[in-house]
Write an enzyme that holds these catalytic residues in place. Structure first.
Site, PDB file in Angstrom:
ATOM      1  N   ARG A  37      62.728  45.458  41.535  1.00  0.00           N
ATOM      2  CA  ARG A  37      63.420  46.346  40.610  1.00  0.00           C
ATOM      3  C   ARG A  37      64.922  46.436  40.893  1.00  0.00           C
ATOM      4  O   ARG A  37      65.529  47.489  40.700  1.00  0.00           O
ATOM      5  CB  ARG A  37      62.835  47.774  40.638  1.00  0.00           C
ATOM      6  CG  ARG A  37      61.496  47.926  39.978  1.00  0.00           C
ATOM      7  CD  ARG A  37      61.629  47.975  38.463  1.00  0.00           C
ATOM      8  NE  ARG A  37      60.328  47.758  37.845  1.00  0.00           N
ATOM      9  CZ  ARG A  37      59.447  48.728  37.590  1.00  0.00           C
ATOM     10  NH1 ARG A  37      59.746  49.963  37.852  1.00  0.00           N
ATOM     11  NH2 ARG A  37      58.300  48.442  37.071  1.00  0.00           N
ATOM     12  N   ARG A  41      67.411  50.782  36.215  1.00  0.00           N
ATOM     13  CA  ARG A  41      68.128  52.037  36.009  1.00  0.00           C
ATOM     14  C   ARG A  41      69.055  52.481  37.130  1.00  0.00           C
ATOM     15  O   ARG A  41      69.873  53.366  36.934  1.00  0.00           O
ATOM     16  CB  ARG A  41      67.132  53.157  35.692  1.00  0.00           C
ATOM     17  CG  ARG A  41      66.704  53.131  34.231  1.00  0.00           C
ATOM     18  CD  ARG A  41      65.615  54.130  33.972  1.00  0.00           C
ATOM     19  NE  ARG A  41      64.440  53.776  34.745  1.00  0.00           N
ATOM     20  CZ  ARG A  41      63.290  54.445  34.722  1.00  0.00           C
ATOM     21  NH1 ARG A  41      63.174  55.527  34.008  1.00  0.00           N
ATOM     22  NH2 ARG A  41      62.259  54.031  35.431  1.00  0.00           N
ATOM     23  N   ARG A  50      71.401  48.985  27.851  1.00  0.00           N
ATOM     24  CA  ARG A  50      70.093  49.325  27.275  1.00  0.00           C
ATOM     25  C   ARG A  50      70.140  50.425  26.205  1.00  0.00           C
ATOM     26  O   ARG A  50      69.130  50.644  25.521  1.00  0.00           O
ATOM     27  CB  ARG A  50      69.127  49.754  28.389  1.00  0.00           C
ATOM     28  CG  ARG A  50      68.389  48.638  29.118  1.00  0.00           C
ATOM     29  CD  ARG A  50      67.295  47.994  28.276  1.00  0.00           C
ATOM     30  NE  ARG A  50      66.504  48.981  27.565  1.00  0.00           N
ATOM     31  CZ  ARG A  50      65.555  49.739  28.105  1.00  0.00           C
ATOM     32  NH1 ARG A  50      65.256  49.604  29.375  1.00  0.00           N
ATOM     33  NH2 ARG A  50      64.908  50.612  27.373  1.00  0.00           N
ATOM     34  N   ASP A  86      58.704  42.339  32.029  1.00  0.00           N
ATOM     35  CA  ASP A  86      57.703  43.288  32.490  1.00  0.00           C
ATOM     36  C   ASP A  86      56.338  42.628  32.480  1.00  0.00           C
ATOM     37  O   ASP A  86      56.101  41.696  31.701  1.00  0.00           O
ATOM     38  CB  ASP A  86      57.679  44.557  31.623  1.00  0.00           C
ATOM     39  CG  ASP A  86      56.950  45.681  32.351  1.00  0.00           C
ATOM     40  OD1 ASP A  86      57.575  46.359  33.179  1.00  0.00           O
ATOM     41  OD2 ASP A  86      55.729  45.838  32.132  1.00  0.00           O
ATOM     42  N   TYR A 165      45.840  48.937  33.455  1.00  0.00           N
ATOM     43  CA  TYR A 165      46.520  49.546  32.298  1.00  0.00           C
ATOM     44  C   TYR A 165      45.663  49.431  31.041  1.00  0.00           C
ATOM     45  O   TYR A 165      45.562  50.372  30.256  1.00  0.00           O
ATOM     46  CB  TYR A 165      47.884  48.886  32.057  1.00  0.00           C
ATOM     47  CG  TYR A 165      48.935  49.321  33.060  1.00  0.00           C
ATOM     48  CD1 TYR A 165      49.421  50.633  33.058  1.00  0.00           C
ATOM     49  CD2 TYR A 165      49.434  48.447  34.009  1.00  0.00           C
ATOM     50  CE1 TYR A 165      50.375  51.047  33.989  1.00  0.00           C
ATOM     51  CE2 TYR A 165      50.385  48.851  34.937  1.00  0.00           C
ATOM     52  CZ  TYR A 165      50.847  50.152  34.926  1.00  0.00           C
ATOM     53  OH  TYR A 165      51.775  50.554  35.841  1.00  0.00           O
TER      54      TYR A 165
END
Ligand code: CP3
Length: 380
Positions: A37, A41, A50, A86, A165
């Site tokens: 990562r 962010r 973004r 992702d 998921y």
């Protein structure tokens, strides 16, 4: 199958990089470092870019995905880029109703709970990805053109983490519905895992063929499983997923061509990472991985012992310490480096992803520390 001559491993551009050497079990003068990562962010330039673009739309925009991948490489001078995408991108591309909800993660339109749900899902044909992955291939090529000698790591989600998921319908703590399904209906579970392996394996292969120099399989939620369940219900599908890149090879010219003109055939290195998987390290290696990623819960010398002392390791700075005072973080990083010396080779990383609130200046400083420590020990 041989990678084509322009691939950065075949052309020699990345083949002798510290990352690839470490992944091959050779200890380079400087310990390579990158962060899971690293794109995202924690970077203001990422947040700016973004604005107004949904996460999965950003992943499918080749110019944007490429720029986001390059941002942390420019800023921190890490030894690898990790492709910005992702694990659920191939699910979206094959036709699954999935979105990424900010602050939460992947959320499905409908959860896959029953045998009938599985049958509907697996009726989506994975071969549509051969065309659907075009934006991914374009983003990778744009990125590797810019990265030059810095290798790009491609990645995919392991079948269990994706199935977690799909079956839960979204993020979950204990993945209880997924764990129920594997026992309640092993045949439906096997169909689900085989389909997921075909989808995620194609995603990984597309990235490597387009220019990624290594591949990482993320089984982030495998730590929820007992070892027996992992071996029986999960490991075969993970092996199947990485089989999509295990046949990819390149020829490396010898360092001293006059003394030994024989070219060496090498495979594209595969890293396998999970969270809370200290009890599963040997099984996660056994699916055919070259390198094992270790989370922050066990020290690297213990991970190395559990793996029999022969496996290159990646990890395992505790992300929580990124927000601690520098001397605390520094001592921890030096300890990780020291314990990493027990393994054949070591790539420094975090034990899980960069927390979004991380001060990016700390990451840049950490890269400097790891490179300095490498130089100091090389000259000692
Ligand atoms: O820098 C990198 O590591 C490359 C990019 C990357 C992303 N996701 C981008 C992303 C990688 C390797 C992943 C893998 C991924 N995605 C995993 C496996 C690794 C892990 O962290 O365990 C998992 C479990 C996911 C699923 C997922 N996607 C989660 C849990 C989240 C976080 C939700 C949130 O908002 O906190 C996402 C979204 C996501 N994927 C973001 C990024 C940069 C945040 C999106 C944003 O900016 O809002």
């Amino acid at each position: 199958m041989n990678l084509d001559a322009q691939h950065p491993l075949s052309s020699g551009l990345t083949a002798d990089s510290s990352l690839i050497r470490a992944y091959q079990g050779v200890r380079p003068a400087q310990t390579p470092v990158w962060f899971m990562r690293q794109a995202g962010r924690s970077l203001p330039e990422y947040r700016d870019l973004r604005v107004g673009t949904d996460m999965l739309d950003a992943c499918l925009d080749p110019a944007m995905a490429s720029e986001i991948t390059l941002q942390p490489v420019r800023r921190h001078r890490v030894d690898a880029g990790i492709f910005f995408s992702d694990i659920v991108v191939p699910l979206r591309l094959v036709g699954v109703d999935v979105e990424i909800v900010p602050g939460r993660g992947p959320v499905l339109g409908t959860a896959v709970r029953t045998r009938a749900d599985v049958a509907t899902l697996v009726s989506l044909d994975p071969s549509v990805l051969d065309a659907g992955l075009a934006p991914i291939r374009e983003a990778v090529t744009r990125t590797t053109d810019e990265l030059g000698a810095t290798p790009l790591i491609g990645f995919a989600g392991a079948p269990f983490t994706l199935a977690a998921y799909l079956v839960e319908g979204g993020p979950s703590k204990d993945h209880i519905h997924a764990r129920t399904l594997m026992h309640a209906d092993p045949a439906a579970w096997a169909d689900l895992m085989a389909w997921t392996a075909a989808v995620t394996g194609r995603f990984l292969r597309a990235q490597v063929l387009a220019g990624a120099s290594a591949a990482q399989l993320f089984d982030s939620w495998a730590g929820a499983l007992s070892q027996a369940d992992y071996v029986r219900y999960v490991a075969p599908a993970s092996a199947q997923a990485i089989s999509h890149v295990r046949d990819l090879t390149y020829l490396e010219r010898p360092a001293d061509e006059a003394a030994d003109p024989q070219e060496v055939r090498r495979n594209v290195p595969v890293v396998h990472f999970g969270v809370g998987t200290g009890e599963l390290l040997a099984d996660m290696h056994a699916i055919g991985a070259d390198v094992v990623g270790v989370d922050y819960r066990i020290p690297l010398d213990e991970a190395n012992r559990r793996l029999g002392g022969t496996v290159p390791l990646q990890g395992n700075v505790d992300p929580a310490l990124l927000a601690a005072p520098w001397p605390v973080l520094e001592a921890h990083v030096l300890d990780v480096l020291e314990r990493g010396r027990s393994a054949p080779s070591h790539v420094l990383n975090l034990g899980h992803g960069v927390p979004p609130e991380t001060d990016p200046g700390v990451l840049t400083r950490l890269v400097g520390l790891v490179h300095e420590a490498g130089r100091a020990s090389a000259s000692a």
